[in-house]
Design an enzyme around this catalytic site. Structure first.
Site, short mmCIF file in Angstrom:
data_model
loop_
_atom_site.label_atom_id
_atom_site.label_comp_id
_atom_site.label_asym_id
_atom_site.label_seq_id
_atom_site.Cartn_x
_atom_site.Cartn_y
_atom_site.Cartn_z
N LYS A 188 0.84 -1.21 0.00
CA LYS A 188 0.00 0.00 0.00
C LYS A 188 0.87 1.25 0.00
O LYS A 188 0.63 2.18 -0.77
CB LYS A 188 -0.90 -0.01 1.24
CG LYS A 188 -1.56 1.33 1.53
CD LYS A 188 -2.44 1.26 2.75
CE LYS A 188 -1.76 1.56 4.05
NZ LYS A 188 -1.41 2.98 4.28
N ASN A 189 1.88 1.27 0.87
CA ASN A 189 2.69 2.48 1.02
C ASN A 189 3.62 2.74 -0.15
O ASN A 189 4.22 3.81 -0.24
CB ASN A 189 3.47 2.44 2.33
CG ASN A 189 2.57 2.68 3.53
OD1 ASN A 189 1.40 3.00 3.37
ND2 ASN A 189 3.12 2.52 4.72
N ARG A 244 -4.05 11.00 4.66
CA ARG A 244 -2.92 11.90 4.72
C ARG A 244 -1.99 11.80 3.51
O ARG A 244 -1.41 12.79 3.07
CB ARG A 244 -2.16 11.55 6.00
CG ARG A 244 -0.97 12.35 6.25
CD ARG A 244 -0.26 11.87 7.48
NE ARG A 244 1.11 12.32 7.42
CZ ARG A 244 1.50 13.55 7.71
NH1 ARG A 244 0.63 14.44 8.10
NH2 ARG A 244 2.75 13.90 7.59
N CYS A 274 -4.36 13.49 13.06
CA CYS A 274 -4.71 12.11 12.75
C CYS A 274 -4.54 11.31 14.02
O CYS A 274 -3.93 11.78 14.98
CB CYS A 274 -3.85 11.61 11.61
SG CYS A 274 -2.78 10.26 11.95
N ARG A 307 1.57 14.66 13.29
CA ARG A 307 2.02 14.42 11.92
C ARG A 307 1.99 15.65 11.02
O ARG A 307 1.20 15.76 10.09
CB ARG A 307 1.18 13.30 11.28
CG ARG A 307 1.30 12.00 12.02
CD ARG A 307 0.54 10.89 11.37
NE ARG A 307 1.29 10.24 10.31
CZ ARG A 307 0.88 9.16 9.66
NH1 ARG A 307 -0.29 8.65 9.93
NH2 ARG A 307 1.62 8.62 8.73
N PRO A 308 2.88 16.61 11.26
CA PRO A 308 2.91 17.82 10.43
C PRO A 308 3.49 17.54 9.03
O PRO A 308 3.98 16.44 8.77
CB PRO A 308 3.84 18.74 11.21
CG PRO A 308 4.69 17.85 12.03
CD PRO A 308 3.90 16.61 12.31
N VAL A 309 3.46 18.56 8.16
CA VAL A 309 4.06 18.42 6.83
C VAL A 309 5.16 19.47 6.62
O VAL A 309 5.53 19.77 5.49
CB VAL A 309 3.01 18.53 5.69
CG1 VAL A 309 2.15 17.28 5.63
CG2 VAL A 309 2.17 19.78 5.82
N ASP A 310 5.66 20.02 7.72
CA ASP A 310 6.66 21.10 7.60
C ASP A 310 7.91 20.69 6.82
O ASP A 310 8.47 21.48 6.06
CB ASP A 310 7.06 21.59 9.01
CG ASP A 310 7.56 20.46 9.91
OD1 ASP A 310 6.95 19.37 9.87
OD2 ASP A 310 8.56 20.64 10.61
N ILE A 320 8.98 6.83 16.42
CA ILE A 320 8.59 7.56 15.19
C ILE A 320 7.37 8.45 15.44
O ILE A 320 7.36 9.62 15.08
CB ILE A 320 8.29 6.58 14.03
CG1 ILE A 320 9.44 5.58 13.84
CG2 ILE A 320 7.98 7.35 12.74
CD1 ILE A 320 10.73 6.14 13.32
N ARG A 331 -8.74 -0.39 4.85
CA ARG A 331 -7.83 0.60 4.28
C ARG A 331 -6.52 -0.05 3.86
O ARG A 331 -5.87 0.41 2.92
CB ARG A 331 -7.51 1.70 5.31
CG ARG A 331 -8.61 2.69 5.54
CD ARG A 331 -8.10 3.79 6.45
NE ARG A 331 -6.73 4.11 6.05
CZ ARG A 331 -5.74 4.43 6.89
NH1 ARG A 331 -5.97 4.51 8.18
NH2 ARG A 331 -4.54 4.70 6.45
C1 UD1 Z 1 4.79 6.81 6.08
C2 UD1 Z 1 3.85 5.64 5.97
C3 UD1 Z 1 3.35 5.22 7.36
C4 UD1 Z 1 4.54 4.94 8.26
C5 UD1 Z 1 5.51 6.10 8.28
C6 UD1 Z 1 6.79 5.82 9.04
C7 UD1 Z 1 2.84 5.99 3.80
C8 UD1 Z 1 1.63 6.32 3.02
N1 UD1 Z 1 2.73 6.02 5.14
O1 UD1 Z 1 4.05 7.89 6.63
O2 UD1 Z 1 2.55 4.05 7.21
O3 UD1 Z 1 4.07 4.70 9.57
O4 UD1 Z 1 5.89 6.46 6.93
O5 UD1 Z 1 7.43 4.73 8.53
O6 UD1 Z 1 3.88 5.65 3.26
N2 UD1 Z 1 7.25 14.51 10.31
C9 UD1 Z 1 7.38 15.84 10.62
N3 UD1 Z 1 7.22 16.75 9.61
C10 UD1 Z 1 6.96 16.38 8.33
C11 UD1 Z 1 6.82 15.01 8.03
C12 UD1 Z 1 6.98 14.10 9.05
O7 UD1 Z 1 7.64 16.22 11.75
O8 UD1 Z 1 6.83 17.25 7.46
C13 UD1 Z 1 7.42 13.51 11.39
C14 UD1 Z 1 6.18 12.68 11.63
O9 UD1 Z 1 5.28 13.31 12.51
C15 UD1 Z 1 6.78 11.42 12.23
C16 UD1 Z 1 8.10 11.26 11.46
O10 UD1 Z 1 8.39 12.58 10.96
O11 UD1 Z 1 7.06 11.62 13.59
C17 UD1 Z 1 8.10 10.29 10.33
O12 UD1 Z 1 6.99 10.52 9.49
P1 UD1 Z 1 7.00 10.16 7.95
O13 UD1 Z 1 8.13 9.24 7.65
O14 UD1 Z 1 6.90 11.42 7.17
O15 UD1 Z 1 5.63 9.36 7.80
P2 UD1 Z 1 4.62 9.38 6.59
O16 UD1 Z 1 5.37 9.56 5.30
O17 UD1 Z 1 3.48 10.26 6.89
#
Ligand code: UD1
Length: 425
Positions: free
Chosen positions: A22-23, A98, A122, A127-130, A334, A404
């Site tokens: 899926k991922n 997301r 969530c 889980r920010p996108v910064d 994580i 899902r």
């Molecule tokens: C992806 C996976 C999810 C998995 C995760 C970690 C998909 C669709 N989902 O989620 O199943 O659990 O990887 O292996 O592939 N973070 C920030 N800022 C950001 C982005 C992330 O602070 O802009 C933090 C997150 O809150 C978290 C960490 O970084 O603590 C890792 O997140 P990330 O690897 O980005 O997870 P996803 O890509 O959302």
């Protein structure tokens, strides 16, 4: 709302086909936005998240042909974004999932602008996108947050740059990889995520004409090209699905062959489970898993970015440890707030104490069935594992979480002897 009913205590025996990840499938689908030619994906799993993302892509103008054939080994789906109909990803679609934020990099690279709803909170933390946004800014994008939307513009196109990720992020690495593929000049992504799903995306982009070096490593170097073309790509096997069924075999004292599983992507999981008393053998079709004699031993697990132990198997590992001999310390590094399965496991007799980011599991002789409910995908499946091992009947509510991310879960488990059924309504 549908429920699952499990009568536990049966050892699982047989084989389970592992689907496409899926991922990996989600970012691969968004890569179709990068070209006006057709991207054909094979071995795409049939899951609710895939359907949700297909809805997002369709409103951007992607034509999706699901008629490329399908079997229990996944579907072949053709995605064609001849032209982009809209660069806006609206709230009511993005909030459902997301991963929709992965349209940002491709739309910005191809059209020079994109408006994507902020994914919002969530169940497993803020889980920010910064990190995604900072990276795109380094490539020359102007980013503004307004009325709950990310407004990103690059009127003169994106330009390659050095991006040092402050934290390993799977999604940010994927967004930047796609954006950099069409940027002018060289981009260096440093401290990039090394997850097999990221590598799978890089392979597909390469087949589409992108120039990427360093696959599988923590530095990816992308030399931007003017355009990308169509390609055909097979989605990598789902290591989380494989790991989940490996633990199902272990917790029930059974034996399963996981057909299509790739042992190389599960090294940290195999190592830890072997220590706990699970036996693995690679076969020419995949991986055989059985519990070596007797009860499992408690082992500590800490989640880490790949190649460490995956956070997406943390809840399942905890379920497994609830019946092991001795104690196990499970540490989640994580995501904050990813222990929502703990009170539900406790309802089934598990002994778990949470202290901050760690949970101490004291193994019990047995679990007992109970009505339980879960709030996210992996937490739900950990309750399924517990239910398979528990004495008596377990009823799991909110099955849509499982839809899902687990394809034909009930059928796959029932075919191996589990007493499990889906109750409608
Ligand atoms: C992806 C996976 C999810 C998995 C995760 C970690 C998909 C669709 N989902 O989620 O199943 O659990 O990887 O292996 O592939 N973070 C920030 N800022 C950001 C982005 C992330 O602070 O802009 C933090 C997150 O809150 C978290 C960490 O970084 O603590 C890792 O997140 P990330 O690897 O980005 O997870 P996803 O890509 O959302």
């Amino acid at each position: 709302m549908d429920r699952l009913r499990i009568r536990g205590g049966r050892a699982l025996k047989g084989e389970i086909a592992i689907g496409g990840a899926k991922n990996a499938a989600l970012p691969l689908m968004t890569a179709s936005l990068l070209t006006d030619e057709t991207l054909t994906l094979e071995h795409l799993p049939d899951l609710l998240d895939i359907t949700t993302l297909a809805g997002v892509l369709e409103q951007h103008g992607v034509e999706i042909d699901m008629n490329g054939g399908g079997s229990e080994h996944g579907r072949t789906v053709a995605l064609t974004a001849r032209r982009i109909a809209s660069t806006r990803a609206p709230y009511d679609l993005v909030r459902k999932m997301r991963a929709s934020v992965l349209v940002l990099g491709p739309l910005l690279a191809r059209e020079g602008h994109a408006e994507v709803s902020l994914p919002g909170g969530c169940a497993i933390g803020t889980r920010p996108v910064d990190i995604h946004l900072k990276g795109l800014e380094l490539l020359g994008a102007e980013v503004e947050l307004k009325d709950g939307y990310i407004l990103a513009r690059a009127p003169k196109g994106l330009v390659g740059a050095e991006v040092v990720f402050p934290k390993v992020s799977v999604g940010a690495t994927e967004n930047l990889l796609m954006a950099a593929a069409l940027a002018r000049g060289e981009t260096r992504l440093i401290n990039a995520a090394r997850e097999p799903e990221v590598t799978d995306l890089a392979k597909c982009l390469t087949a589409m004409g992108a120039r990427i070096e360093g696959l599988g490593g923590d530095t990816l170097v992308v030399e931007g090209v003017a355009r990308l073309r169509g390609a055909r790509h097979r989605v990598v096997a789902d290591r989380i699905e494989a790991g989940t069924y490996a633990m199902a075999a272990a917790i029930t004292g059974g034996e399963l062959e996981l057909v299509g599983a790739e042992a190389g992507q599960l090294s940290s999981v195999i190592e830890l489970l072997t220590e706990a008393g699970v036996a693995f053998a690679e076969t020419d079709r995949g991986l055989k898993v059985r519990r070596a004699d007797g009860r499992l031993a408690g082992v500590d697990a800490m989640t880490e970015p790949y190649p460490g132990f995956p956070t997406d198997l943390q809840a399942q590992m905890m379920a497994l440890m609830t019946t092991a001999q001795g104690a196990a310390m499970i540490t989640e590094t994580i995501f904050e707030n990813r222990f929502m399965h703990v009170p539900e496991l406790a309802r089934m007799g598990a002994n778990v104490n949470v202290h901050g980011a760690s949970a101490l599991v004291r193994g019990q002789d047995r679990l007992t069935g109970a009505p339980v409910m879960a709030t996210d995908l992996r937490a739900s499946v950990s309750l399924v594992l517990a239910g398979l091992a528990a004495e008596g009947e377990t009823e799991i509510n909110r099955v849509y979480h499982l839809d899902r991310g687990y394809e034909r879960l009930v059928e796959k488990l029932a075919a191996c002897g589990a007493n499990i059924e889906r109750l409608e309504g």
